[in-house]
Design a protein around this motif. Structure first.
Motif, PDB file in Angstrom:
ATOM      1  N   VAL A   8       0.372  -0.916  -0.222  1.00 23.12           N
ATOM      2  CA  VAL A   8       0.057  -0.249  -0.227  1.00 23.12           C
ATOM      3  C   VAL A   8       1.367   1.224   0.222  1.00 23.12           C
ATOM      4  O   VAL A   8       1.439   1.726   0.751  1.00 23.12           O
ATOM      5  CB  VAL A   8      -1.120  -0.304   1.261  1.00 23.12           C
ATOM      6  N   GLY A   9       0.844   2.193  -1.346  1.00 22.91           N
ATOM      7  CA  GLY A   9       1.972   2.903  -1.028  1.00 22.91           C
ATOM      8  C   GLY A   9       1.164   4.246  -1.598  1.00 22.91           C
ATOM      9  O   GLY A   9       0.080   4.194  -1.071  1.00 22.91           O
ATOM     10  N   SER A  10       2.060   5.243  -1.581  1.00 26.52           N
ATOM     11  CA  SER A  10       1.239   7.103  -0.444  1.00 26.52           C
ATOM     12  C   SER A  10       0.343   6.889  -2.380  1.00 26.52           C
ATOM     13  O   SER A  10      -0.417   7.576  -2.306  1.00 26.52           O
ATOM     14  CB  SER A  10       2.465   7.241  -0.773  1.00 26.52           C
ATOM     15  N   GLN A  11       1.335   6.553  -3.727  1.00 28.20           N
ATOM     16  CA  GLN A  11      -0.094   6.924  -4.620  1.00 28.20           C
ATOM     17  C   GLN A  11      -1.017   5.803  -5.318  1.00 28.20           C
ATOM     18  O   GLN A  11      -1.713   5.910  -6.103  1.00 28.20           O
ATOM     19  CB  GLN A  11       0.674   7.327  -5.746  1.00 28.20           C
ATOM     20  N   SER A  12       0.134   4.582  -4.680  1.00 24.55           N
ATOM     21  CA  SER A  12      -0.387   3.358  -5.623  1.00 24.55           C
ATOM     22  C   SER A  12      -0.320   1.860  -4.916  1.00 24.55           C
ATOM     23  O   SER A  12       0.442   1.841  -4.397  1.00 24.55           O
ATOM     24  CB  SER A  12      -0.157   3.040  -7.271  1.00 24.55           C
ATOM     25  N   CYS A  13      -1.084   0.837  -5.309  1.00 27.38           N
ATOM     26  CA  CYS A  13      -1.100  -0.345  -4.687  1.00 27.38           C
ATOM     27  C   CYS A  13      -1.131  -1.217  -5.209  1.00 27.38           C
ATOM     28  O   CYS A  13      -1.749  -1.659  -5.972  1.00 27.38           O
ATOM     29  CB  CYS A  13      -2.548  -0.619  -3.531  1.00 27.38           C
ATOM     30  N   TYR A  14      -0.239  -2.992  -4.385  1.00 32.25           N
ATOM     31  CA  TYR A  14      -0.127  -3.441  -5.270  1.00 32.25           C
ATOM     32  C   TYR A  14      -0.324  -4.779  -4.847  1.00 32.25           C
ATOM     33  O   TYR A  14      -0.438  -5.170  -3.429  1.00 32.25           O
ATOM     34  CB  TYR A  14       1.672  -4.036  -5.820  1.00 32.25           C
ATOM     35  N   ILE A  15      -0.475  -5.897  -5.189  1.00 33.15           N
ATOM     36  CA  ILE A  15      -1.890  -7.465  -4.128  1.00 33.15           C
ATOM     37  C   ILE A  15      -0.671  -8.439  -5.356  1.00 33.15           C
ATOM     38  O   ILE A  15      -1.117  -8.110  -6.817  1.00 33.15           O
ATOM     39  CB  ILE A  15      -3.358  -7.577  -4.085  1.00 33.15           C
ATOM     40  N   ALA A  16      -0.272  -9.224  -4.823  1.00 30.67           N
ATOM     41  CA  ALA A  16       0.509  -9.831  -5.372  1.00 30.67           C
ATOM     42  C   ALA A  16       1.010 -11.662  -4.401  1.00 30.67           C
ATOM     43  O   ALA A  16       0.246 -11.684  -3.461  1.00 30.67           O
ATOM     44  CB  ALA A  16       2.211  -9.509  -5.768  1.00 30.67           C
ATOM     45  N   VAL A  17       0.442 -13.002  -4.952  1.00 24.19           N
ATOM     46  CA  VAL A  17       0.823 -13.740  -4.400  1.00 24.19           C
ATOM     47  C   VAL A  17       1.923 -15.144  -5.096  1.00 24.19           C
ATOM     48  O   VAL A  17       2.285 -15.088  -6.438  1.00 24.19           O
ATOM     49  CB  VAL A  17      -0.861 -15.094  -5.115  1.00 24.19           C
ATOM     50  N   ALA A  18       2.602 -15.178  -3.965  1.00 23.79           N
ATOM     51  CA  ALA A  18       3.683 -15.986  -4.025  1.00 23.79           C
ATOM     52  C   ALA A  18       3.040 -17.721  -3.731  1.00 23.79           C
ATOM     53  O   ALA A  18       2.778 -17.927  -3.041  1.00 23.79           O
ATOM     54  CB  ALA A  18       4.798 -15.748  -3.107  1.00 23.79           C
ATOM     55  N   ARG A  19       3.745 -18.265  -4.836  1.00 24.28           N
ATOM     56  CA  ARG A  19       2.818 -19.679  -5.385  1.00 24.28           C
ATOM     57  C   ARG A  19       4.326 -20.406  -6.043  1.00 24.28           C
ATOM     58  O   ARG A  19       5.494 -20.068  -6.401  1.00 24.28           O
ATOM     59  CB  ARG A  19       1.945 -19.865  -6.355  1.00 24.28           C
ATOM     60  N   ALA A  20       4.606 -21.822  -5.338  1.00 25.44           N
ATOM     61  CA  ALA A  20       5.391 -22.731  -5.573  1.00 25.44           C
ATOM     62  C   ALA A  20       5.182 -22.242  -7.092  1.00 25.44           C
ATOM     63  O   ALA A  20       4.228 -22.407  -7.997  1.00 25.44           O
ATOM     64  CB  ALA A  20       4.766 -24.229  -6.051  1.00 25.44           C
ATOM     65  N   GLY A  21       6.606 -21.788  -7.806  1.00 25.96           N
ATOM     66  CA  GLY A  21       6.721 -21.930  -9.063  1.00 25.96           C
ATOM     67  C   GLY A  21       6.728 -20.028  -9.845  1.00 25.96           C
ATOM     68  O   GLY A  21       7.471 -19.522 -11.012  1.00 25.96           O
ATOM     69  N   GLY A  22       6.740 -19.258  -8.023  1.00 25.07           N
ATOM     70  CA  GLY A  22       6.995 -17.593  -8.937  1.00 25.07           C
ATOM     71  C   GLY A  22       6.079 -16.629  -7.767  1.00 25.07           C
ATOM     72  O   GLY A  22       4.922 -17.280  -7.412  1.00 25.07           O
TER      73      GLY A  22
END
Length: 109
Positions: A8-22
């Protein structure tokens, strides 16, 4: 097992999933991987992200962005006092001395 990470940044947000393989960055409803850190309060609803950013022009007093830079600061901080002059929304002191946002509707966030 999967792991979900939020940025959660000041100007934008990112959501990521770490799974087996990447790691996979999750896209929002507009197929963008970057979601603006903006929220807009209407009379009956709240919008976030791209939809809220689109309302910054028409509903500037009820749209909040870049609030993260005020988090954890005292309302009396010289930085806060200088910045509040340049905002379309109102900053107000909280009971604990922190910084809050007052919406035109009277809501305190």
């Amino acid at each position: 097992m999967s792991v979900v990470g939020l940025d959660v940044g000041s100007q934008s947000c990112y959501i990521a999933v770490a799974r087996a393989g990447g790691i996979e960055t999750i896209a929002n409803e507009f197929s963008d991987r970057c979601t603006p850190s903006v929220i807009s309060f209407g009379s009956k609803n709240r919008t976030i992200g791209v939809a809220a950013k689109n309302q910054q022009i028409t509903h500037a007093n009820n749209t909040v962005s870049n609030f993260k830079r005020f988090h954890g600061r005292a309302f009396s901080d010289p930085f806060i006092q200088k910045e509040k002059e340049n905002l379309s929304y109102d900053l107000v002191p909280l009971k604990n001395g922190g910084v809050g946002v007052k919406m035109l509707r009277g809501d305190l966030c």
